[in-house]
Each structure stands twice: as structure tokens, then as C-alpha cells.
Design a protein around this motif. Structure first.
Motif, PDB file in Angstrom:
ATOM      1  N   ILE A  38       0.834  -1.206   0.000  1.00 41.86           N
ATOM      2  CA  ILE A  38       0.000   0.000   0.000  1.00 41.86           C
ATOM      3  C   ILE A  38       0.871   1.259   0.000  1.00 41.86           C
ATOM      4  CG2 ILE A  38      -1.719   1.322   1.330  1.00 41.86           C
ATOM      5  CD1 ILE A  38      -2.833  -1.171  -0.117  1.00 41.86           C
ATOM      6  N   ASP A  39       2.010   1.237   0.711  1.00 44.06           N
ATOM      7  CA  ASP A  39       2.929   2.386   0.689  1.00 44.06           C
ATOM      8  C   ASP A  39       3.382   2.693  -0.730  1.00 44.06           C
ATOM      9  OD1 ASP A  39       2.821   2.514   3.469  1.00 44.06           O
ATOM     10  OD2 ASP A  39       4.763   1.536   3.765  1.00 44.06           O
ATOM     11  N   ILE A  40       3.662   1.653  -1.491  1.00 38.47           N
ATOM     12  CA  ILE A  40       4.120   1.828  -2.875  1.00 38.47           C
ATOM     13  C   ILE A  40       2.997   2.403  -3.729  1.00 38.47           C
ATOM     14  CG2 ILE A  40       4.931   0.593  -4.929  1.00 38.47           C
ATOM     15  CD1 ILE A  40       6.271  -1.393  -2.885  1.00 38.47           C
ATOM     16  N   VAL A  41       1.796   1.868  -3.580  1.00 36.70           N
ATOM     17  CA  VAL A  41       0.646   2.346  -4.363  1.00 36.70           C
ATOM     18  C   VAL A  41       0.372   3.815  -4.049  1.00 36.70           C
ATOM     19  CG1 VAL A  41      -1.838   2.076  -4.755  1.00 36.70           C
ATOM     20  CG2 VAL A  41      -0.370   0.047  -4.586  1.00 36.70           C
ATOM     21  N   ILE A  42       0.346   4.169  -2.778  1.00 33.53           N
ATOM     22  CA  ILE A  42       0.068   5.565  -2.391  1.00 33.53           C
ATOM     23  C   ILE A  42       1.141   6.493  -2.942  1.00 33.53           C
ATOM     24  CG2 ILE A  42      -0.020   7.152  -0.414  1.00 33.53           C
ATOM     25  CD1 ILE A  42      -1.434   4.828   1.116  1.00 33.53           C
ATOM     26  N   SER A  43       2.405   6.097  -2.847  1.00 29.75           N
ATOM     27  CA  SER A  43       3.481   6.928  -3.395  1.00 29.75           C
ATOM     28  C   SER A  43       3.318   7.120  -4.895  1.00 29.75           C
ATOM     29  CB  SER A  43       4.848   6.306  -3.098  1.00 29.75           C
ATOM     30  OG  SER A  43       5.136   6.388  -1.743  1.00 29.75           O
ATOM     31  N   ALA A  44       3.028   6.032  -5.597  1.00 31.26           N
ATOM     32  CA  ALA A  44       2.868   6.120  -7.053  1.00 31.26           C
ATOM     33  C   ALA A  44       1.713   7.027  -7.434  1.00 31.26           C
ATOM     34  CB  ALA A  44       2.669   4.728  -7.639  1.00 31.26           C
ATOM     35  N   LEU A  45       0.635   6.971  -6.675  1.00 28.71           N
ATOM     36  CA  LEU A  45      -0.544   7.779  -7.002  1.00 28.71           C
ATOM     37  C   LEU A  45      -0.388   9.241  -6.610  1.00 28.71           C
ATOM     38  CD1 LEU A  45      -3.355   5.274  -5.981  1.00 28.71           C
ATOM     39  CD2 LEU A  45      -2.657   5.897  -8.301  1.00 28.71           C
ATOM     40  N   THR A  46       0.497   9.539  -5.668  1.00 27.44           N
ATOM     41  CA  THR A  46       0.627  10.925  -5.206  1.00 27.44           C
ATOM     42  C   THR A  46       1.821  11.667  -5.802  1.00 27.44           C
ATOM     43  OG1 THR A  46       1.792  10.196  -3.219  1.00 27.44           O
ATOM     44  CG2 THR A  46      -0.587  10.493  -3.038  1.00 27.44           C
ATOM     45  N   LEU A  47       2.817  10.945  -6.300  1.00 31.46           N
ATOM     46  CA  LEU A  47       3.945  11.634  -6.928  1.00 31.46           C
ATOM     47  C   LEU A  47       3.515  12.204  -8.272  1.00 31.46           C
ATOM     48  CD1 LEU A  47       6.973   9.246  -6.284  1.00 31.46           C
ATOM     49  CD2 LEU A  47       6.638  11.542  -5.364  1.00 31.46           C
ATOM     50  N   PRO A  48       3.879  13.444  -8.547  1.00 32.07           N
ATOM     51  CA  PRO A  48       3.535  14.009  -9.857  1.00 32.07           C
ATOM     52  C   PRO A  48       4.332  13.322 -10.969  1.00 32.07           C
ATOM     53  CG  PRO A  48       4.943  15.512  -8.626  1.00 32.07           C
ATOM     54  CD  PRO A  48       4.623  14.371  -7.707  1.00 32.07           C
ATOM     55  N   GLY A  49       3.767  13.287 -12.154  1.00 33.56           N
ATOM     56  CA  GLY A  49       4.489  12.760 -13.314  1.00 33.56           C
ATOM     57  C   GLY A  49       4.712  11.268 -13.292  1.00 33.56           C
ATOM     58  N   THR A  50       3.773  10.500 -12.710  1.00 35.68           N
ATOM     59  CA  THR A  50       3.934   9.050 -12.633  1.00 35.68           C
ATOM     60  C   THR A  50       3.160   8.364 -13.747  1.00 35.68           C
ATOM     61  OG1 THR A  50       4.238   9.151 -10.247  1.00 35.68           O
ATOM     62  CG2 THR A  50       3.638   7.025 -11.154  1.00 35.68           C
ATOM     63  N   TYR A  51       3.792   7.359 -14.340  1.00 36.19           N
ATOM     64  CA  TYR A  51       3.209   6.585 -15.434  1.00 36.19           C
ATOM     65  C   TYR A  51       3.323   5.103 -15.120  1.00 36.19           C
ATOM     66  CZ  TYR A  51       3.638  10.926 -18.036  1.00 36.19           C
ATOM     67  OH  TYR A  51       3.526  12.223 -18.431  1.00 36.19           O
ATOM     68  N   TYR A  52       2.595   4.320 -15.883  1.00 37.75           N
ATOM     69  CA  TYR A  52       2.831   2.882 -15.853  1.00 37.75           C
ATOM     70  C   TYR A  52       3.168   2.430 -17.260  1.00 37.75           C
ATOM     71  CZ  TYR A  52      -1.884   1.609 -17.609  1.00 37.75           C
ATOM     72  OH  TYR A  52      -3.021   1.455 -18.363  1.00 37.75           O
ATOM     73  N   TYR A  53       3.987   1.398 -17.312  1.00 42.51           N
ATOM     74  CA  TYR A  53       4.421   0.820 -18.576  1.00 42.51           C
ATOM     75  C   TYR A  53       3.642  -0.462 -18.803  1.00 42.51           C
ATOM     76  CZ  TYR A  53       7.283  -1.812 -21.869  1.00 42.51           C
ATOM     77  OH  TYR A  53       7.711  -2.563 -22.932  1.00 42.51           O
ATOM     78  N   GLU A  54       2.971  -0.532 -19.931  1.00 37.32           N
ATOM     79  CA  GLU A  54       2.182  -1.704 -20.300  1.00 37.32           C
ATOM     80  C   GLU A  54       2.994  -2.597 -21.232  1.00 37.32           C
ATOM     81  OE1 GLU A  54      -2.124  -2.722 -22.388  1.00 37.32           O
ATOM     82  OE2 GLU A  54      -1.484  -0.647 -22.182  1.00 37.32           O
ATOM     83  N   ALA A  55       3.199  -3.835 -20.809  1.00 37.96           N
ATOM     84  CA  ALA A  55       3.949  -4.804 -21.615  1.00 37.96           C
ATOM     85  C   ALA A  55       3.092  -5.236 -22.816  1.00 37.96           C
ATOM     86  CB  ALA A  55       4.304  -6.010 -20.759  1.00 37.96           C
ATOM     87  N   PRO A  56       3.717  -5.876 -23.804  1.00 39.79           N
ATOM     88  CA  PRO A  56       2.964  -6.332 -24.980  1.00 39.79           C
ATOM     89  C   PRO A  56       1.790  -7.261 -24.658  1.00 39.79           C
ATOM     90  CG  PRO A  56       5.298  -6.364 -25.467  1.00 39.79           C
ATOM     91  CD  PRO A  56       5.167  -6.050 -23.998  1.00 39.79           C
ATOM     92  N   ASN A  57       1.829  -7.947 -23.514  1.00 37.16           N
ATOM     93  CA  ASN A  57       0.713  -8.830 -23.153  1.00 37.16           C
ATOM     94  C   ASN A  57      -0.427  -8.089 -22.461  1.00 37.16           C
ATOM     95  OD1 ASN A  57       1.754  -8.354 -20.605  1.00 37.16           O
ATOM     96  ND2 ASN A  57       2.215 -10.496 -20.151  1.00 37.16           N
ATOM     97  N   GLY A  58      -0.310  -6.757 -22.326  1.00 42.27           N
ATOM     98  CA  GLY A  58      -1.363  -5.948 -21.730  1.00 42.27           C
ATOM     99  C   GLY A  58      -1.272  -5.793 -20.223  1.00 42.27           C
ATOM    100  N   LYS A  59      -0.294  -6.439 -19.599  1.00 45.87           N
ATOM    101  CA  LYS A  59      -0.140  -6.330 -18.149  1.00 45.87           C
ATOM    102  C   LYS A  59       0.742  -5.137 -17.797  1.00 45.87           C
ATOM    103  CE  LYS A  59      -0.664 -11.249 -17.190  1.00 45.87           C
ATOM    104  NZ  LYS A  59      -0.019 -12.445 -16.612  1.00 45.87           N
ATOM    105  N   SER A  60       0.539  -4.615 -16.605  1.00 50.07           N
ATOM    106  CA  SER A  60       1.374  -3.522 -16.102  1.00 50.07           C
ATOM    107  C   SER A  60       2.717  -4.099 -15.673  1.00 50.07           C
ATOM    108  CB  SER A  60       0.695  -2.843 -14.913  1.00 50.07           C
ATOM    109  OG  SER A  60      -0.564  -2.331 -15.297  1.00 50.07           O
ATOM    110  N   ALA A  61       3.775  -3.651 -16.321  1.00 48.62           N
ATOM    111  CA  ALA A  61       5.110  -4.206 -16.077  1.00 48.62           C
ATOM    112  C   ALA A  61       5.973  -3.315 -15.194  1.00 48.62           C
ATOM    113  CB  ALA A  61       5.824  -4.458 -17.401  1.00 48.62           C
ATOM    114  N   ALA A  62       5.660  -2.024 -15.141  1.00 49.74           N
ATOM    115  CA  ALA A  62       6.486  -1.098 -14.353  1.00 49.74           C
ATOM    116  C   ALA A  62       5.688   0.163 -14.056  1.00 49.74           C
ATOM    117  CB  ALA A  62       7.759  -0.737 -15.106  1.00 49.74           C
ATOM    118  N   ILE A  63       6.073   0.825 -12.979  1.00 55.59           N
ATOM    119  CA  ILE A  63       5.572   2.155 -12.665  1.00 55.59           C
ATOM    120  C   ILE A  63       6.786   3.034 -12.444  1.00 55.59           C
ATOM    121  CG2 ILE A  63       3.330   1.478 -11.740  1.00 55.59           C
ATOM    122  CD1 ILE A  63       4.488   1.613  -8.925  1.00 55.59           C
ATOM    123  N   GLY A  64       6.639   4.307 -12.733  1.00 51.72           N
ATOM    124  CA  GLY A  64       7.761   5.211 -12.545  1.00 51.72           C
ATOM    125  C   GLY A  64       7.431   6.584 -13.074  1.00 51.72           C
TER     126      GLY A  64
END
Length: 148
Positions: A38-64
Motif C-alpha cells: 500500500i505504501d508503494i501504491v500511495i506513493s505512485a498515485l501521489t507523486l507528480p508525473g507518474t506513469y505505468y508501462y504496459e507490456a505487450p501482453n497488456g499487463k502492467s510491467a512497471a511504474i515510474g
């Protein structure tokens, strides 16, 4: 924005946080003091300029993302290992598309996956520093982007 990069969503942050690479999980918990997913999710949602990377299979492969005048960060799920070359090329396009002249941060010295990726992306390693609540050895890195 690049094709496989999307503004962060709760679903993507939770998917990556619950399937982190072991090295990334260790870096978050021991090096930054996160105590759970949950700490990771909250940080990702509150930091400005955050994206997720979608792999070719449609799954979320990275956040940053990038914030605070060029501070770049990324966490990867195990999905990234299914598409290592494609992911590295896509992440390289993301990094090279950034408008900041200097990208920088620190990485856990034990996180060999990210160190290898950072080297591929053209980042330079500056020095070792003690970082986080456990004073672990991290390595400062940077990249001058868009040299004129």
C-alpha cells in the motif's frame, strides 16, 4: 506520450506493487522504509508525473516517472522479465523523450537488474552513498539529457 506508457491508475500501481521484482521490493522496504504494498501504491498515485508501462501482453510491467527537477524512478514487476529487450527499448524511448536536461537519483547497490538497465540507458554512476532508514549503500546516478 509514448504508446506503452500511460498516466498512473490505481489498478496499474496495485498490479505492479503486488508483483514487484524481489530486488525492487527489497530496495523499497529496506532502502526507503516502505512497510507494505500500500505504501508503494500511495506513493505512485501521489507523486507528480507518474506513469505505468504496459507490456505487450497488456499487463502492467512497471511504474515510474520523473519529478523534482529530474528525479527519475521506476519499479518493475516480474512481467518485465517476459519482454526484456522490448521493455529496455521502450524505457529508453521514454527516458530520451523527457524534457529535463538532467535526470538523476540513487539505486540500491544490490539491485543489479536496475543497474544493468541504467547502464544500457546511458546513465553514469557517480558515487556510493548511505541512504534510507537502514543506511544501505546506494549509488548516485545521472544522465545529461538532450545535450546541445
Amino acid at each position: 506520450m509514448l504508446k506503452n506508457f500511460h498516466p498512473i491508475t490505481y489498478e496499474a500501481a496495485a498490479e505492479v506493487a503486488s508483483n514487484l521484482l524481489e530486488e525492487d521490493k527489497r530496495e523499497c522496504y529496506e532502502g526507503h522504509g516502505f512497510t507494505n504494498e500500500i505504501d508503494i501504491v500511495i506513493s505512485a498515485l501521489t507523486l507528480p508525473g507518474t506513469y505505468y508501462y504496459e507490456a505487450p501482453n497488456g499487463k502492467s510491467a512497471a511504474i515510474g516517472g520523473v519529478y523534482e527537477e529530474g528525479k527519475i524512478w521506476m519499479l518493475c514487476s516480474d512481467v518485465i522479465k517476459e519482454y526484456p529487450r522490448q521493455s529496455a527499448r521502450d524505457i529508453s524511448r521514454f527516458v530520451n523523450s523527457r524534457p529535463e536536461k538532467l535526470l538523476w537519483n540513487v539505486v540500491d547497490k544490490r539491485n543489479t537488474t536496475h543497474i544493468k538497465l541504467l547502464r544500457f540507458l546511458g546513465f553514469k554512476f557517480l558515487r556510493e552513498v548511505l541512504h534510507g532508514p537502514n543506511l544501505l549503500t546506494f549509488i548516485e546516478f545521472c544522465k545529461i539529457n538532450h545535450e546541445s
